[in-house]
Write a protein that holds these residues in place. Structure first.
Motif: not given
Length: 712
Positions: A292-311
């Motif tokens: 998940l730490a590795n994935a957090s460095h992605s700024h694709s729309p999908e990962m940006e959405a995932w990070k916001k949804q996690i929070i």
């Protein structure tokens, strides 16, 4: 090749060295020829009839009768097979060529590392282990032989391990790609990667999709240990592959990620994992955290959405069928942040949300919120609990968050330079013992342990969980600000100083040893680089723990000797006097620390600090000549501590420096060795008196200044 690369496991040094790249190069040449011939057969270009020509004629022909259903299909399929065969040959060529290039680099990296380490007297064995290789005195004679430190050995081991892991990764990816191409014995699929790098991406996405489907089936708590071990193995070798980590996170979704760990970690109903399964879950937790730490460095729309949804899922509760306990999303996610380097932006947003949530819940305390038995689950398997089995509540989400902060030192520095967060974490927040939220428990507050590591990262710029070698006391202005701000806030707490922070603050003080020494030895304390009172108070609080005091003394002793060896303008007697002044300061620190805990005789009952080198990761590496002076000083003060605790030397917090005389003498002798031509260094044992008087008088002065600062 002389040694066949392993498809699983990790290569050894001997295996990597014995790879015959000439054979692999020949295979690349053969497949290049084969691919070229198949390409001509498939598409033409050499004037001969090709599969493409046959297909073109078949498509244009006026087929009648059986030819319409049999012959046309046969010709078309045969032509396609030639094209597929050519495509697969190109893929084989790409994989073999990429593997040859990668293995060539791995072997070169290994040889470079082995040669470099040999110069530092570090030997690399055939299995990849490193050991010190210092010749015995009889062989070395009078030559100065460097003896590798534990920190140097740790870093050397990491270097070799990383190279071997990279080679094993190349082997695994190439072997899997070739097996994929060979899976159809009697047919060509025309499918394959066009490079080793793309093969890695494709394999990562395939693995993520496979495990997404397995998790989606539910009942993950019923996975066998064999299946859980297979999942862990995939996480272990894919956690640095963005194609895998992002696909897994996005595929599970934010809520799905949290529910997965909640179900796997604590299914309840008397089935809480224990024994071997609990230990295995600890590995899964760490590997999933790194993914998940590795994935957090992605700024694709999908990962940006995932990070916001996690929070956004942080304040939500997550249950499990059949049990009442429903932990918050913050609690689950923080236990999936215990390892790996998370993106700074994500850490910023997550930390602000967590802080806001705790603030909004006031007057409830963190223990009330997170330690409530109806909320807290068993979510952390990275260490052993009170029953000596793997598994602990992991209920305070601030613990996992601060661990993640410590693994991103740049963000840690930024965080502790923000007054609001620094004040909250260091002076306002009420931390609690997760093993017993509403009582004292064993007295260890896990989240404050994590706070100490985050402070250490902030002030040093170093991840405290990774071995490092530093070569100077230099820091950025931001790191200096984080250090001085921490000193101020903790000094203001006085005897309410959190005990979990003592060892980390000892290391942090040693890391800033040059300024600490200049401050402790200042005659005019108002002109010192650090606030004298803050340094004195924090040092006293650190010294209340014997082990932390040992770490503190290691750092200070090295700073003194390094200063003696450094280039200075003016009379070098200043460095001798500063050495004494700082020793006087440290004597006051020790005595007042023990006096603070007069009712607790454990400090002075037994001298138990024998871990010379415990501060090595955080203080600069010095040359062998300087190190001898450091070792001599360290040996002297350790013996003196042992003697005074054994009652062989009289305690006196006033001006009786007989108990420090050996340490002062060792420092005086080191100064004389560096300055042999100085007037205080006349030859002859009887002529030591002038310099011993200089350092001894300075020690009295340092003691007086420090005692005056504490009102005595």
């Amino acid at each position: 090749m002389g040694t066949t690369p392993m498809a699983t496991g990790t290569m050894t040094v001997d295996e990597l060295r014995s790879l015959r790249l000439g054979s692999l190069d020949s295979a690349v040449s053969d497949w290049k020829t084969m691919a070229g011939k198949l390409e001509l057969l498939a598409t033409g270009g050499n004037g001969e009839t090709s599969a493409a020509d046959l297909r073109k004629k078949a498509d244009a022909a006026d087929w009648k009768g059986d030819n319409a259903t049999v012959s046309r299909a046969f010709v078309t399929k045969t032509a396609a097979q030639f094209s597929d065969a050519a495509a697969e040959a190109k893929s084989v060529l790409a994989i073999l060529s990429g593997a040859h290039t990668a293995f060539t680099q791995h072997k070169a990296d290994l040889q470079t590392a082995v040669d470099d380490l040999a110069k530092r007297n570090i030997y690399v064995n055939g299995k990849g282990g490193v050991v010190a290789a210092v010749p015995p005195p009889g062989v070395a004679g009078d030559a100065e032989i460097h003896k590798p430190t534990d920190a140097e050995l740790d870093i050397a081991q990491n270097r070799i391990t990383k190279i071997l892991a990279g080679a094993s990764e190349t082997d695994r990816i190439a072997a899997r790609a070739l097996r994929q191409l060979a899976k159809n014995k009697y047919d060509f699929a025309g499918e394959g990667s066009d490079s080793l790098k793309n093969a890695d991406r494709e394999q990562g996405r395939a693995d993520a999709e496979y495990w997404r489907r397995e998790i989606a089936k539910g009942n993950v708590d019923e996975w066998s240990e064999e299946k859980l071990a297979r999942f862990n193995e995939v996480l272990a070798y894919q956690n640095d592959n963005p194609a895998f980590t992002e696909a897994l996170a996005v595929g599970l979704g934010a809520d799905g990620t949290l529910q997965f760990w909640r179900d796997l970690a604590d299914p309840g109903q008397g089935r809480t994992p224990e024994g071997d399964r609990a230990e295995l879950l600890g590995e899964v937790q760490q590997n999933l955290s790194m993914s998940l730490a590795n994935a957090s460095h992605s700024h694709s729309p999908e990962m940006e959405a995932w990070k916001k949804q996690i929070i956004a899922a942080g304040p939500k509760d997550f249950g499990h069928e059949g049990i009442m306990v429903r932990p918050y999303g913050f609690q689950i996610m923080s236990n999936l942040m215990v390892k790996g380097n998370f993106d700074s932006g994500f850490l910023d947003d997550y930390g602000k949300a967590l802080h806001s949530f705790e603030t909004e819940k006031k007057p409830f305390k963190p223990a009330d919120m997170w330690g409530n038995p109806l909320i807290a689950s068993q979510l952390d398997y990275t260490g052993k609990g009170p029953d000596d089995d793997y598994g602990a509540p992991g209920s305070d989400p601030m613990a996992g968050y601060l661990k993640a902060v410590s693994h991103n030192p740049d963000f840690a520095t930024e965080l502790f330079n923000r007054d609001e967060m620094a004040d909250y974490l260091l002076t306002e927040r009420e931390f609690y013992d997760e093993d017993d939220p509403f009582d004292r428990g064993d007295g260890t507050v896990q989240s404050r342990d994590a706070l100490g590591k985050a402070l250490l990262a902030a002030g040093t710029g170093i991840n405290p969980d990774e071995p490092h070698i530093i070569d100077s006391y230099e820091h950025t202005e931001a790191q200096k600000d984080a250090f001085t701000g921490t000193l101020r806030r903790l000094a203001e707490r006085g005897d309410d100083f959190p005990p979990e922070l003592r060892d980390d603050m000892a290391l942090l003080i040693g890391n800033h040893g040059a300024e600490v020494h200049q401050t402790a030895s200042a005659i005019n304390t108002n002109e010192a680089p650090l606030d004298y009172g803050h340094l004195l108070e924090v040092s006293k609080q650190v010294a209340r723990d014997q082990n932390s005091y040992g770490l503190l003394m290691e750092g200070v002793n090295q700073a003194i000797v390094a200063d003696i060896h450094a280039e200075h303008k003016g009379d070098p007697v200043e460095e001798l006097q500063r050495a004494g002044q700082t020793i006087g300061f440290m004597e006051t620190v020790r005595n007042h620390a023990i006096e603070t805990d007069t009712d607790d005789p454990s400090w002075t009952a037994k001298w138990g600090y024998h871990v010379i080198g415990g501060a090595a990761n955080f203080i600069p590496v010095v040359g062998d000549a300087v190190q001898r002076g450091v070792d001599a000083g360290a040996y002297a003060w350790q013996l003196e501590e042992q003697a005074r605790i054994d009652g062989e030397k009289k305690e006196d917090k006033g001006q009786n420096f007989s108990i420090r005389q050996d340490h002062l003498t060792a420092l005086s002798d080191e100064w004389a060795r560096v300055n042999p031509d100085h007037a205080l260094c006349r030859e002859g044992e009887e002529d030591k008196y002038p310099r011993q008087q200089a350092i001894g008088t300075a020690a009295f002065n340092g003691n007086d200044t420090a005692n005056g600062a504490v009102g005595e």
